[in-house]
Design a protein around this motif. Structure first.
Motif, PDB file in Angstrom:
ATOM      1  N   THR A 107       0.798  -1.231   0.000  1.00  0.00           N
ATOM      2  CA  THR A 107       0.000   0.000   0.000  1.00  0.00           C
ATOM      3  C   THR A 107       0.827   1.277   0.000  1.00  0.00           C
ATOM      4  O   THR A 107       0.296   2.350  -0.317  1.00  0.00           O
ATOM      5  CB  THR A 107      -0.913   0.051   1.242  1.00  0.00           C
ATOM      6  N   GLY A 108       2.090   1.197   0.412  1.00  0.00           N
ATOM      7  CA  GLY A 108       2.891   2.406   0.543  1.00  0.00           C
ATOM      8  C   GLY A 108       2.629   3.153   1.843  1.00  0.00           C
ATOM      9  O   GLY A 108       3.099   4.272   2.044  1.00  0.00           O
ATOM     10  N   ILE A 109       1.886   2.542   2.753  1.00  0.00           N
ATOM     11  CA  ILE A 109       1.597   3.126   4.072  1.00  0.00           C
ATOM     12  C   ILE A 109       2.563   2.480   5.069  1.00  0.00           C
ATOM     13  O   ILE A 109       2.727   1.264   5.068  1.00  0.00           O
ATOM     14  CB  ILE A 109       0.133   2.853   4.490  1.00  0.00           C
ATOM     15  N   SER A 110       3.186   3.270   5.919  1.00  0.00           N
ATOM     16  CA  SER A 110       4.185   2.722   6.844  1.00  0.00           C
ATOM     17  C   SER A 110       3.553   1.719   7.805  1.00  0.00           C
ATOM     18  O   SER A 110       2.362   1.793   8.122  1.00  0.00           O
ATOM     19  CB  SER A 110       4.859   3.844   7.641  1.00  0.00           C
ATOM     20  N   GLU A 111       4.395   0.784   8.277  1.00  0.00           N
ATOM     21  CA  GLU A 111       3.932  -0.221   9.238  1.00  0.00           C
ATOM     22  C   GLU A 111       3.387   0.432  10.497  1.00  0.00           C
ATOM     23  O   GLU A 111       2.367  -0.004  11.032  1.00  0.00           O
ATOM     24  CB  GLU A 111       5.074  -1.160   9.630  1.00  0.00           C
ATOM     25  N   SER A 112       4.055   1.480  10.982  1.00  0.00           N
ATOM     26  CA  SER A 112       3.610   2.125  12.219  1.00  0.00           C
ATOM     27  C   SER A 112       2.240   2.778  12.021  1.00  0.00           C
ATOM     28  O   SER A 112       1.380   2.700  12.902  1.00  0.00           O
ATOM     29  CB  SER A 112       4.632   3.139  12.720  1.00  0.00           C
ATOM     30  N   THR A 113       2.016   3.402  10.867  1.00  0.00           N
ATOM     31  CA  THR A 113       0.712   4.006  10.597  1.00  0.00           C
ATOM     32  C   THR A 113      -0.362   2.925  10.523  1.00  0.00           C
ATOM     33  O   THR A 113      -1.454   3.085  11.075  1.00  0.00           O
ATOM     34  CB  THR A 113       0.749   4.821   9.284  1.00  0.00           C
ATOM     35  N   LEU A 114      -0.049   1.814   9.844  1.00  0.00           N
ATOM     36  CA  LEU A 114      -1.018   0.712   9.750  1.00  0.00           C
ATOM     37  C   LEU A 114      -1.344   0.164  11.139  1.00  0.00           C
ATOM     38  O   LEU A 114      -2.507  -0.101  11.453  1.00  0.00           O
ATOM     39  CB  LEU A 114      -0.475  -0.405   8.855  1.00  0.00           C
ATOM     40  N   SER A 115      -0.317   0.007  11.973  1.00  0.00           N
ATOM     41  CA  SER A 115      -0.518  -0.508  13.325  1.00  0.00           C
ATOM     42  C   SER A 115      -1.395   0.444  14.153  1.00  0.00           C
ATOM     43  O   SER A 115      -2.324   0.005  14.846  1.00  0.00           O
ATOM     44  CB  SER A 115       0.837  -0.709  14.000  1.00  0.00           C
ATOM     45  N   ARG A 116      -1.095   1.748  14.075  1.00  0.00           N
ATOM     46  CA  ARG A 116      -1.896   2.726  14.820  1.00  0.00           C
ATOM     47  C   ARG A 116      -3.328   2.791  14.276  1.00  0.00           C
ATOM     48  O   ARG A 116      -4.269   2.962  15.044  1.00  0.00           O
ATOM     49  CB  ARG A 116      -1.233   4.104  14.769  1.00  0.00           C
ATOM     50  N   LEU A 117      -3.494   2.643  12.986  1.00  0.00           N
ATOM     51  CA  LEU A 117      -4.820   2.645  12.382  1.00  0.00           C
ATOM     52  C   LEU A 117      -5.636   1.453  12.890  1.00  0.00           C
ATOM     53  O   LEU A 117      -6.795   1.595  13.284  1.00  0.00           O
ATOM     54  CB  LEU A 117      -4.678   2.589  10.852  1.00  0.00           C
ATOM     55  N   GLU A 118      -5.006   0.270  12.921  1.00  0.00           N
ATOM     56  CA  GLU A 118      -5.689  -0.930  13.414  1.00  0.00           C
ATOM     57  C   GLU A 118      -5.985  -0.844  14.906  1.00  0.00           C
ATOM     58  O   GLU A 118      -6.984  -1.359  15.375  1.00  0.00           O
ATOM     59  CB  GLU A 118      -4.844  -2.182  13.136  1.00  0.00           C
ATOM     60  N   GLY A 119      -5.108  -0.177  15.657  1.00  0.00           N
ATOM     61  CA  GLY A 119      -5.282  -0.073  17.106  1.00  0.00           C
ATOM     62  C   GLY A 119      -6.152   1.094  17.550  1.00  0.00           C
ATOM     63  O   GLY A 119      -6.398   1.268  18.737  1.00  0.00           O
ATOM     64  N   GLY A 120      -6.596   1.918  16.607  1.00  0.00           N
ATOM     65  CA  GLY A 120      -7.450   3.050  16.949  1.00  0.00           C
ATOM     66  C   GLY A 120      -6.695   4.306  17.312  1.00  0.00           C
ATOM     67  O   GLY A 120      -7.300   5.319  17.668  1.00  0.00           O
TER      68      GLY A 120
END
Length: 193
Positions: A36-49
């Motif tokens: 996706t080109g989205i950083s792992e940390s952003t994806l993790s924070r997105l999933e965690g709310g």
């Protein structure tokens, strides 16, 4: 005031929905970040709310999971159960994707139009399973040429040079399952008593 609460609940449900989708698709955060080109940390924070879902984040995720955007945000059901498949046509072949997940096995309906000229054998990564739905199908596989009728099945390693096409001047329709190298599709029958 009630609509504000509904909106907050919808936003709060996006993270868990994304985490569930990723786990169902058996994809890591690292692989999803690359896709996706989205950083792992952003994806993790997105999933965690911890990160608010925005259109800029949700669109690449919807594309990666091959799902409608409303599925990511939990939009209400419309009552329409139809899938809206998007065929792709190239080199006389029309692919209709039947699966929606990144990685793993991919199923397509493939319609191949008759072509002029000699078959050009190609190789690529993966493994292929083919079921003939309609028409006479010709498979060049290395030095072998097989002609198949509806209901017949072939499977092969795609490192072997191959070509797929109709055996006559009529189109051929196939159900094709592509997998990673070494991953095979097998039909399992119930044991007889």
């Amino acid at each position: 005031m009630r609509r504000v609460e509904e909106f907050k609940n919808v936003l709060a449900g996006v993270g868990p929905r994304l985490r569930d989708l990723r786990r169902r698709h058996a994809i890591t955060l690292a692989a999803l970040a690359e896709l996706t080109g989205i950083s792992e940390s952003t994806l993790s924070r997105l999933e965690g709310g911890g990160r608010k879902p925005t259109l800029e984040l949700l669109l690449p995720l919807a594309r990666a999971y091959n799902v409608p955007l409303d599925e990511l945000v939990g939009a209400p059901e419309t009552g329409d159960p139809r899938l809206h498949l998007r065929p792709v046509t190239r080199d006389g072949m029309t692919y209709v994707p039947l699966t929606r997940r990144p990685g793993g096995l991919h199923a397509h309906k493939l319609v191949i139009s008759p072509t002029a000229g000699e078959p050009e054998l190609r190789t690529h990564e993966g493994y292929e399973w083919i079921y003939v739905l309609n028409g006479r199908f010709r498979l060049h596989l290395g030095d072998r040429v097989l002609v198949m009728a509806p209901g017949e099945v072939a499977e092969f390693d795609t490192h072997v040079p191959h070509w797929l096409g109709p055996d006559n001047d009529q189109p051929v329709e196939l159900l094709v399952i592509f997998g990673k190298q070494g991953e095979r599709a097998h039909l399992r029958a119930r044991p007889t008593s």
